[in-house]
Design a protein around this motif. Structure first.
Motif, PDB file in Angstrom:
ATOM      1  N   GLY A 160      -3.519  -8.137  -0.131  1.00 53.36           N
ATOM      2  CA  GLY A 160      -3.809  -7.147  -0.023  1.00 53.36           C
ATOM      3  C   GLY A 160      -3.732  -6.426   1.260  1.00 53.36           C
ATOM      4  N   ASP A 161      -4.252  -5.124   1.308  1.00 54.63           N
ATOM      5  CA  ASP A 161      -4.280  -4.465   2.690  1.00 54.63           C
ATOM      6  C   ASP A 161      -5.743  -4.838   3.192  1.00 54.63           C
ATOM      7  OD1 ASP A 161      -5.038  -2.642   4.592  1.00 54.63           O
ATOM      8  OD2 ASP A 161      -4.626  -0.747   3.572  1.00 54.63           O
ATOM      9  N   ASN A 182       0.995  -1.082   0.076  1.00 50.47           N
ATOM     10  CA  ASN A 182       0.105  -0.046  -0.099  1.00 50.47           C
ATOM     11  C   ASN A 182       0.806   1.040   0.086  1.00 50.47           C
ATOM     12  OD1 ASN A 182      -1.663   2.351   0.904  1.00 50.47           O
ATOM     13  ND2 ASN A 182      -2.856   1.003   1.740  1.00 50.47           N
ATOM     14  N   SER A 189     -11.427  -4.946  -6.909  1.00 47.59           N
ATOM     15  CA  SER A 189     -10.564  -5.912  -6.490  1.00 47.59           C
ATOM     16  C   SER A 189     -10.142  -6.672  -7.974  1.00 47.59           C
ATOM     17  CB  SER A 189     -11.117  -6.903  -5.883  1.00 47.59           C
ATOM     18  OG  SER A 189     -12.293  -7.427  -6.210  1.00 47.59           O
ATOM     19  N   HIS A 195      -8.636  -4.762  -1.338  1.00 44.74           N
ATOM     20  CA  HIS A 195      -8.391  -3.807  -0.378  1.00 44.74           C
ATOM     21  C   HIS A 195      -9.664  -3.076  -0.155  1.00 44.74           C
ATOM     22  CE1 HIS A 195      -6.538   0.567   0.388  1.00 44.74           C
ATOM     23  NE2 HIS A 195      -6.773   0.038   1.506  1.00 44.74           N
ATOM     24  N   ASN A 232      -7.273  -4.168   5.883  1.00 48.07           N
ATOM     25  CA  ASN A 232      -7.707  -3.416   6.753  1.00 48.07           C
ATOM     26  C   ASN A 232      -8.563  -3.799   7.900  1.00 48.07           C
ATOM     27  OD1 ASN A 232      -7.217  -0.441   6.159  1.00 48.07           O
ATOM     28  ND2 ASN A 232      -8.432  -0.910   4.269  1.00 48.07           N
ATOM     29  N   ARG A 249     -16.136  -3.970   4.664  1.00 47.15           N
ATOM     30  CA  ARG A 249     -15.066  -4.875   4.655  1.00 47.15           C
ATOM     31  C   ARG A 249     -15.621  -6.354   5.056  1.00 47.15           C
ATOM     32  NH1 ARG A 249     -11.652  -4.449  10.155  1.00 47.15           N
ATOM     33  NH2 ARG A 249     -13.788  -5.817  10.593  1.00 47.15           N
ATOM     34  N   TYR A 301      -8.285   4.170  -3.378  1.00 42.18           N
ATOM     35  CA  TYR A 301      -8.524   2.320  -3.676  1.00 42.18           C
ATOM     36  C   TYR A 301      -8.193   2.207  -4.938  1.00 42.18           C
ATOM     37  CZ  TYR A 301     -11.237   2.664   0.692  1.00 42.18           C
ATOM     38  OH  TYR A 301     -11.340   2.837   2.093  1.00 42.18           O
ATOM     39  N   LEU A 308      -1.288  -0.854  -3.928  1.00 41.56           N
ATOM     40  CA  LEU A 308      -2.690  -0.351  -3.579  1.00 41.56           C
ATOM     41  C   LEU A 308      -2.395   1.111  -3.351  1.00 41.56           C
ATOM     42  CD1 LEU A 308      -3.253  -3.119  -0.917  1.00 41.56           C
ATOM     43  CD2 LEU A 308      -3.937  -3.209  -3.590  1.00 41.56           C
ATOM     44  N   GLU A 309      -3.706   1.887  -3.448  1.00 43.89           N
ATOM     45  CA  GLU A 309      -3.808   3.131  -3.589  1.00 43.89           C
ATOM     46  C   GLU A 309      -2.924   3.990  -4.457  1.00 43.89           C
ATOM     47  OE1 GLU A 309      -3.356   5.332   0.510  1.00 43.89           O
ATOM     48  OE2 GLU A 309      -4.407   3.973   1.737  1.00 43.89           O
ATOM     49  N   ASP A 329      -1.565  -5.860   6.290  1.00 44.26           N
ATOM     50  CA  ASP A 329      -1.376  -6.433   4.724  1.00 44.26           C
ATOM     51  C   ASP A 329      -1.055  -7.933   4.984  1.00 44.26           C
ATOM     52  OD1 ASP A 329      -0.805  -3.425   3.299  1.00 44.26           O
ATOM     53  OD2 ASP A 329      -0.378  -3.440   5.240  1.00 44.26           O
ATOM     54  N   MET A 367      -5.753   0.539  -7.625  1.00 43.04           N
ATOM     55  CA  MET A 367      -5.155  -0.997  -7.615  1.00 43.04           C
ATOM     56  C   MET A 367      -4.232  -1.332  -8.959  1.00 43.04           C
ATOM     57  SD  MET A 367      -6.917  -4.240  -6.338  1.00 43.04           S
ATOM     58  CE  MET A 367      -7.421  -3.829  -4.888  1.00 43.04           C
TER      59      MET A 367
END
Length: 354
Positions: free
Chosen positions: A249-250, A113, A193, A212, A252, A227, A168, A139-140, A294, A170
């Motif tokens: 991925g992240d 990320n 995704s 993510h 969260n 999420r 978000y 990511l990001e 992550d 990718m």
């Protein structure tokens, strides 16, 4: 001593109530936030109780209050340890080490990320170039990042990109052929995704999922519903997957949360950190408040060559590297988390919230 007695009792009571509130699976960020700082809460509990009982040797204290504080501290530490102990060397590793190295069956993945506002493009490229992954999940990423890391992207013949300016975006980069791919929006139309099929040099196809999901957070008043639902949807997808697969991925979410553990039970995926360490990847800018956010989970087809948290790249996340080897013959040696009778009911509840 009296004011400190009241303070210690109140502090431990708040930690106990907050930590146990996560059992409700309520999606509000104020509850889900208690999933994260198990280590930090354990340290606070231990320090507060220790100071209290050291002071109690020199000042007159109430015996009943001593008992309450001691009991609260033990219960809190036991509950927190229950979550994080699997990610310490006290438990046998879930993912086995590869018997002998065979690069034709190797899949080295880096998840990073980059933090969209981060301007350390050169540092990031240097770090990831040195790691030299077969597949990089970025990511990001926005259009500015896409342009800044173009020299790095040229190293990878196969790419799937979806840059965005909303944190978000990718990017998936692969040295290996991508047989098929799809950019999916499982829960929100602005949170993508990537679902791709990658062919290893051995000819084996590996499903690679890059995700993510949106985090629970107070700033935007987000709860964890999106999420949780996205993770459970992919858990159910992977439950039906018989071929090698990884999801990374992240997320969260910490590895020991009820949602992550439900995902692992549903999907049958393995967590290579179990028995090896936390590998805290966030927050890279605050050493005192770090969590493993992550992730790279994999199917039992894989064994482990190496796992490593890479160095700082200017982001609030450290990149995570997972070096795997596809060895389907060893599937039976590696045990996923045991399913529970309530799993389907819990999964249905989480997915119904979105």
């Amino acid at each position: 001593m009296f004011p400190f007695s009241v303070f210690t009792t109140a502090l431990l009571a708040i930690i106990a109530i907050g930590s146990l509130s996560t059992l409700s699976n309520h999606p509000h960020w104020l509850i889900r936030a208690w999933d994260f700082p198990h280590v930090q809460l354990g340290v606070i509990t231990l320090v507060a109780a220790s100071i209290y009982f050291i002071a109690a040797r020199f000042y007159e204290t109430n015996a009943s209050l001593n008992w309450i504080i001691g009991t609260l501290a033990v219960l809190i530490l036991g509950w927190l340890a229950y979550g994080i102990t699997p990610y310490t060397p006290l438990i046998s590793p879930q993912t086995k080490i590869a018997d002998s190295l065979n690069d034709d069956h190797r899949l080295c993945v880096v998840v990073s990320n980059v933090e969209m506002e981060n301007t350390q493009h050169e540092l990031w490229m240097k770090t990831i170039t040195e790691a030299d992954p077969d597949v990089a999940i970025v990511l990001e990423i926005d259009h500015r990042w896409m342009a800044a890391i173009e020299p790095f992207r040229k190293r990878y013949e196969h790419q799937i990109s979806y840059p965005q300016d909303n944190w978000y975006g990718m990017l998936l980069l692969s040295k290996f052929p991508i047989i098929e791919s799809e950019i999916r929006f499982r829960v929100s139309d602005d949170v993508p995704s990537i679902d791709a099929l990658v062919e290893l040099p051995s000819g084996e196809n590996v499903r690679v999922l890059a995700v993510h999901p949106r985090p629970p957070e107070p700033i935007r008043d987000n709860d964890s519903a999106a999420r949780d639902a996205e993770l459970i949807m992919y858990g159910r997808d992977l439950e039906e997957e018989n071929d090698p697969a990884i999801i990374c991925g992240d997320l969260n979410d910490v590895a020991w949360s009820s949602t992550s553990r439900l995902f692992l039970r549903l999907s049958g995926m393995l967590d290579p950190r179990r028995g090896r360490g936390f590998f805290n990847s966030f927050n890279a800018k605050h050493w005192w408040m770090r969590f493993p956010l992550d992730h790279v989970f994999h199917s039992p087809h894989f064994t482990l060559r190496r796992i490593e948290r890479l160095g700082w790249v200017g982001s609030d996340h450290f990149p995570m590297l997972l070096d795997l080897q596809c060895e389907p013959a060893r599937k039976t040696e590696q045990e996923p988390l045991e399913s529970r009778e309530t799993d389907e009911e819990e999964a249905a509840e989480l997915t119904s919230r979105v």
